[in-house]
Design a protein around this motif. Structure first.
Motif, PDB file in Angstrom:
ATOM      1  N   GLY A  25       0.862  -1.138   0.033  1.00 42.06           N
ATOM      2  CA  GLY A  25      -0.044   0.120   0.170  1.00 42.06           C
ATOM      3  C   GLY A  25       0.840   1.425   0.153  1.00 42.06           C
ATOM      4  N   VAL A  26       1.953   1.198   0.964  1.00 44.48           N
ATOM      5  CA  VAL A  26       2.786   2.576   0.873  1.00 44.48           C
ATOM      6  C   VAL A  26       3.324   2.659  -0.581  1.00 44.48           C
ATOM      7  CG1 VAL A  26       4.742   3.622   2.187  1.00 44.48           C
ATOM      8  CG2 VAL A  26       2.980   2.137   3.484  1.00 44.48           C
ATOM      9  N   ARG A  27       3.968   1.475  -1.044  1.00 49.88           N
ATOM     10  CA  ARG A  27       4.624   1.513  -2.235  1.00 49.88           C
ATOM     11  C   ARG A  27       3.898   2.117  -3.467  1.00 49.88           C
ATOM     12  NH1 ARG A  27       6.684  -3.654  -4.071  1.00 49.88           N
ATOM     13  NH2 ARG A  27       7.217  -2.743  -6.060  1.00 49.88           N
ATOM     14  N   LEU A  28       2.471   1.752  -3.272  1.00 56.34           N
ATOM     15  CA  LEU A  28       1.659   2.184  -4.345  1.00 56.34           C
ATOM     16  C   LEU A  28       1.403   3.752  -4.149  1.00 56.34           C
ATOM     17  CD1 LEU A  28      -1.117  -0.601  -4.219  1.00 56.34           C
ATOM     18  CD2 LEU A  28       0.350   0.152  -6.173  1.00 56.34           C
TER      19      LEU A  28
ATOM     20  N   GLU B  79      -0.306   6.546   7.273  1.00 58.35           N
ATOM     21  CA  GLU B  79      -1.571   6.551   8.131  1.00 58.35           C
ATOM     22  C   GLU B  79      -2.836   6.103   7.099  1.00 58.35           C
ATOM     23  OE1 GLU B  79       0.310   9.145  11.802  1.00 58.35           O
ATOM     24  OE2 GLU B  79      -0.267  10.378   9.744  1.00 58.35           O
ATOM     25  N   ARG B  80      -2.579   6.489   6.077  1.00 58.03           N
ATOM     26  CA  ARG B  80      -3.807   6.345   5.224  1.00 58.03           C
ATOM     27  C   ARG B  80      -3.786   4.622   4.835  1.00 58.03           C
ATOM     28  NH1 ARG B  80      -3.041  10.504  -0.282  1.00 58.03           N
ATOM     29  NH2 ARG B  80      -3.065  12.234   0.759  1.00 58.03           N
ATOM     30  N   VAL B  81      -2.732   4.071   4.732  1.00 62.03           N
ATOM     31  CA  VAL B  81      -2.786   2.699   4.433  1.00 62.03           C
ATOM     32  C   VAL B  81      -3.237   2.038   5.776  1.00 62.03           C
ATOM     33  CG1 VAL B  81      -1.067   0.648   3.847  1.00 62.03           C
ATOM     34  CG2 VAL B  81      -0.915   2.851   2.742  1.00 62.03           C
ATOM     35  N   ASP B  82      -2.764   2.327   6.934  1.00 60.50           N
ATOM     36  CA  ASP B  82      -3.233   1.857   8.199  1.00 60.50           C
ATOM     37  C   ASP B  82      -4.799   2.049   8.304  1.00 60.50           C
ATOM     38  OD1 ASP B  82      -2.843   1.226  10.938  1.00 60.50           O
ATOM     39  OD2 ASP B  82      -4.010   3.065  11.310  1.00 60.50           O
TER      40      ASP B  82
ATOM     41  N   ILE C  34      -6.302  -0.571   5.931  1.00 62.23           N
ATOM     42  CA  ILE C  34      -6.206  -2.154   6.474  1.00 62.23           C
ATOM     43  C   ILE C  34      -6.899  -2.288   7.669  1.00 62.23           C
ATOM     44  CG2 ILE C  34      -4.602  -3.704   7.480  1.00 62.23           C
ATOM     45  CD1 ILE C  34      -2.592  -2.910   5.214  1.00 62.23           C
ATOM     46  N   ARG C  35      -7.574  -1.278   8.296  1.00 68.02           N
ATOM     47  CA  ARG C  35      -8.217  -1.594   9.586  1.00 68.02           C
ATOM     48  C   ARG C  35      -9.564  -1.613   9.223  1.00 68.02           C
ATOM     49  NH1 ARG C  35      -5.951   2.674  13.996  1.00 68.02           N
ATOM     50  NH2 ARG C  35      -7.225   1.672  15.547  1.00 68.02           N
ATOM     51  N   LEU C  36      -9.841  -0.826   8.199  1.00 68.16           N
ATOM     52  CA  LEU C  36     -11.260  -1.245   7.559  1.00 68.16           C
ATOM     53  C   LEU C  36     -11.692  -2.508   6.933  1.00 68.16           C
ATOM     54  CD1 LEU C  36     -12.104   2.523   5.802  1.00 68.16           C
ATOM     55  CD2 LEU C  36     -13.167   1.433   7.652  1.00 68.16           C
TER      56      LEU C  36
ATOM     57  N   LEU D 193      -7.439  -1.106  -4.449  1.00 68.75           N
ATOM     58  CA  LEU D 193      -6.560  -2.341  -4.510  1.00 68.75           C
ATOM     59  C   LEU D 193      -6.572  -2.820  -3.105  1.00 68.75           C
ATOM     60  CD1 LEU D 193      -3.908  -0.951  -6.915  1.00 68.75           C
ATOM     61  CD2 LEU D 193      -5.534  -2.712  -7.440  1.00 68.75           C
ATOM     62  N   LEU D 194      -6.495  -2.197  -2.177  1.00 75.84           N
ATOM     63  CA  LEU D 194      -6.291  -2.721  -0.637  1.00 75.84           C
ATOM     64  C   LEU D 194      -7.541  -3.241  -0.231  1.00 75.84           C
ATOM     65  CD1 LEU D 194      -3.918  -0.174   1.149  1.00 75.84           C
ATOM     66  CD2 LEU D 194      -3.423  -2.395   0.250  1.00 75.84           C
ATOM     67  N   LEU D 195      -8.676  -2.440  -0.510  1.00 72.96           N
ATOM     68  CA  LEU D 195     -10.134  -2.944  -0.047  1.00 72.96           C
ATOM     69  C   LEU D 195     -10.681  -3.990  -0.928  1.00 72.96           C
ATOM     70  CD1 LEU D 195     -11.412   0.459   1.215  1.00 72.96           C
ATOM     71  CD2 LEU D 195     -10.443  -1.084   2.782  1.00 72.96           C
ATOM     72  N   ASP D 196     -10.029  -5.145  -0.782  1.00 69.77           N
ATOM     73  CA  ASP D 196     -10.520  -6.300  -1.789  1.00 69.77           C
ATOM     74  C   ASP D 196     -11.778  -6.963  -1.378  1.00 69.77           C
ATOM     75  OD1 ASP D 196      -9.462  -7.554   0.527  1.00 69.77           O
ATOM     76  OD2 ASP D 196      -7.823  -8.481  -0.452  1.00 69.77           O
TER      77      ASP D 196
END
Ligand code: V47
Length: 367
Positions: free
Chosen positions: A30-33, A232-235, A238-240, A285-288
Motif C-alpha cells: 500500500g505504501v509503495r503504491l 497512516e492512510r494505509v493503516d 487495512i483497519r477497515l 486495490l487494498l480494500l479487496d
C-alpha cells in the motif's frame, strides 16, 4: 501486454503479480503504491480490479441530503460546517422544517435520504427518533441513511442508553443504514491534531462493528489530504479491511478529498487531482473485500470524479441537492446534479450508468 510493460517499468511488477493471482496486498504494498511516481500504472491496476468486479457498470443514486443542524461541540479543525450555539451562522432545523424539505421533493423518484448534522448539545435523543419516524411516514419506501458513528456516540452520551440500545431505537424508528462519515483517519496522532474532541478511531470501528452485527449496514470514509502520512492512510484502509473480514457490513468506501477553505487548516493546499486519483486507486486495490468505491463528486469536483471511474471507482453517489459540509469548506462543485447530468458524465467516460439504491440493488426504471 501494454499493462505489464507499463507496470513493470513503474517498478510494481510483484504487486501486479499478486493482483493477477487474487492475492491480498499488504501494508508495504500500500505504501509503495502511494509512493509510486507513475500514478497511471497504479490506476491501471485498480481499473483492472474494478472491471473484474463491476465490468462497465457505474452506479448512481437519486438521493436527498438533509443537514439538520450545524451546531457542534467537536470543533474539528478540518470542518467549515460546525458552529457553536452562540454563532450567528448556527442553524437548527425543526421537525417541521425537515418534514417540509421531504414534502417539497415528494414527486421526485428519490430512493435514499441522507441525514447528518453536528453533535448538538441542546437536542434530546427523542428529536432524532422523531425525525426518522416523520421521514418514513412521508416516504415509507425510502432508504434512510442517517447519523454517523460520531452521532451514535453523541446519542449514547445524551440518552444514557448503551450503544446497542441507541442503535436498536434508531433502527425501530426507521434507520436503515449508517453513512460513513466521521472516520477521518484512524491514527491517534492525526486525530490529536485535527479532531481531538471527536470519538477515537477505535470507537468509530466498534460502533460500526456493533451496527453490522445488529444487521445495520454502513459505509466508510477516509478524509485525506491534510496532516496524515501515506502510512497512516494505509493503516486506515487495512483497519477497515480487517473489520470487513469480520462483519462484511460495509457497502461502500468513500475517500473524501479535504477542502481547506474556511477551516482552521486553510493554510494547507487543496488536494490535487493526482493525489485523489491515486488514493481512489489504492483504496480499490487494498480494500479487496469492500464491494464499492465511491468517487464523491462533491469533494472531487465532477471532472476528477469522472476520471476516477478509470482509477477504481464504480460509483458517483447521486443527485444530492443542497450539500453543505463540502461547500462551506470551499468545494467548487455544483450543489446538485440531475439524473440526466449523472448519466451523461458516466456514459461520456465510457461506462454504463446504472441507477441503484443505498444497498446497490438496481432500481428498476419506469418504462
Ligand atoms: O464526516 C468534513 C468530511 C464527512 C470536510 O456514507 C470534509 O454514503 C472534506 O461522510 N473537506 C461527511 N471533507 C460526508 C460523508 C459522506 C458523504 C457522502 C456520502 C457518504 C455515505 C458519506 O465529510 C465528515 C468529514 O469526514 N468533511 N469537513 C472538509 N473540509
Amino acid at each position: 501486454m501494454f499493462y505489464d510493460e507499463a507496470i513493470e517499468n513503474a517498478g510494481l511488477k510483484n504487486i501486479w503479480e499478486k493482483i493477477c493471482c487474487g492475492d491480498r496486498l499488504d501494508f508495504d504494498d500500500g505504501v509503495r503504491l502511494f509512493l509510486a511516481e507513475n500514478f497511471r500504472a497504479v490506476g491501471m491496476m485498480a481499473d483492472f480490479v474494478r472491471k473484474k468486479m463491476h465490468g462497465k457498470k457505474t452506479y448512481y443514486v437519486i438521493n436527498q441530503h438533509i443537514n439538520y443542524s450545524n451546531i457542534c461541540g467537536n470543533g474539528c479543525k478540518f470542518c467549515a460546517f460546525g458552529r457553536s450555539p452562540q454563532s450567528d451562522l448556527a442553524f437548527q432545523l425543526s421537525l417541521e422544517d425537515i418534514s417540509n424539505k421531504v414534502k417539497e421533493r415528494l414527486s421526485e423518484p428519490i430512493t435514499e435520504i441522507h441525514i447528518v448534522g453536528g453533535c448538538n448539545p441542546t437536542l434530546p435523543f427523542s428529536f432524532y427518533l422523531d425525525v426518522l419516524r416523520e421521514v418514513k411516514r412521508l416516504r415509507p419506501k425510502v432508504i434512510l441513511k442517517a447519523f454517523t458513528a460520531v452521532e451514535v456516540a453523541h446519542f449514547v452520551r445524551i440518552s444514557g442508553l448503551s450503544e446497542k440500545e441507541v442503535l436498536s431505537e434508531l433502527s425501530k424508528a426507521g434507520l436503515d443504514v449508517l453513512p460513513g462519515g466521521g472516520a477521518e483517519v484512524f491514527s491517534k496522532r492525526v486525530r490529536k491534531i485535527v479532531c481531538p474532541e471527536k470519538l477515537s478511531g477505535e470507537d468509530w470501528l466498534r460502533i460500526s462493528r456493533l451496527a453490522h452485527k445488529m444487521g445495520i449496514k454502513s459505509n466508510a470514509t477516509m478524509l485525506f489530504g491534510h496532516v496524515e502520512t501515506f502510512e497512516e492512510r494505509v493503516d486506515h484502509l487495512i483497519r477497515l479491511r480487517e473489520l470487513q473480514d469480520e462483519t462484511g457490513g460495509f457497502i461502500c468506501f468513500i475517500p473524501l478529498a479535504f477542502q481547506p477553505s474556511n477551516t482552521s487548516l486553510s493554510h494547507l493546499p487543496k488536494v490535487t487531482a493526482i493525489d485523489s486519483l491515486k488514493t481512489i486507486a489504492v483504496s480499490r486495490l487494498l480494500l479487496d473485500n469492500v464491494p464499492h468505491i465511491k468517487a464523491y463528486w462533491i469533494m472531487l469536483g465532477i471532472n476528477t470524479a469522472q476520471v476516477a471511474l478509470h482509477f477504481g471507482a464504480d460509483d458517483l453517489d447521486g443527485t444530492i441537492v443542497e450539500e453543505k459540509i463540502g461547500h462551506m469548506a470551499g468545494a467548487e462543485s455544483n450543489q446538485a446534479l440531475t439524473r440526466a447530468e449523472l448519466i451523461r458524465v458516466i456514459e461520456e467516460a465510457g461506462f454504463e450508468a446504472v441507477e441503484r439504491n443505498t444497498y446497490f440493488e438496481v432500481v428498476k426504471k419506469a418504462a
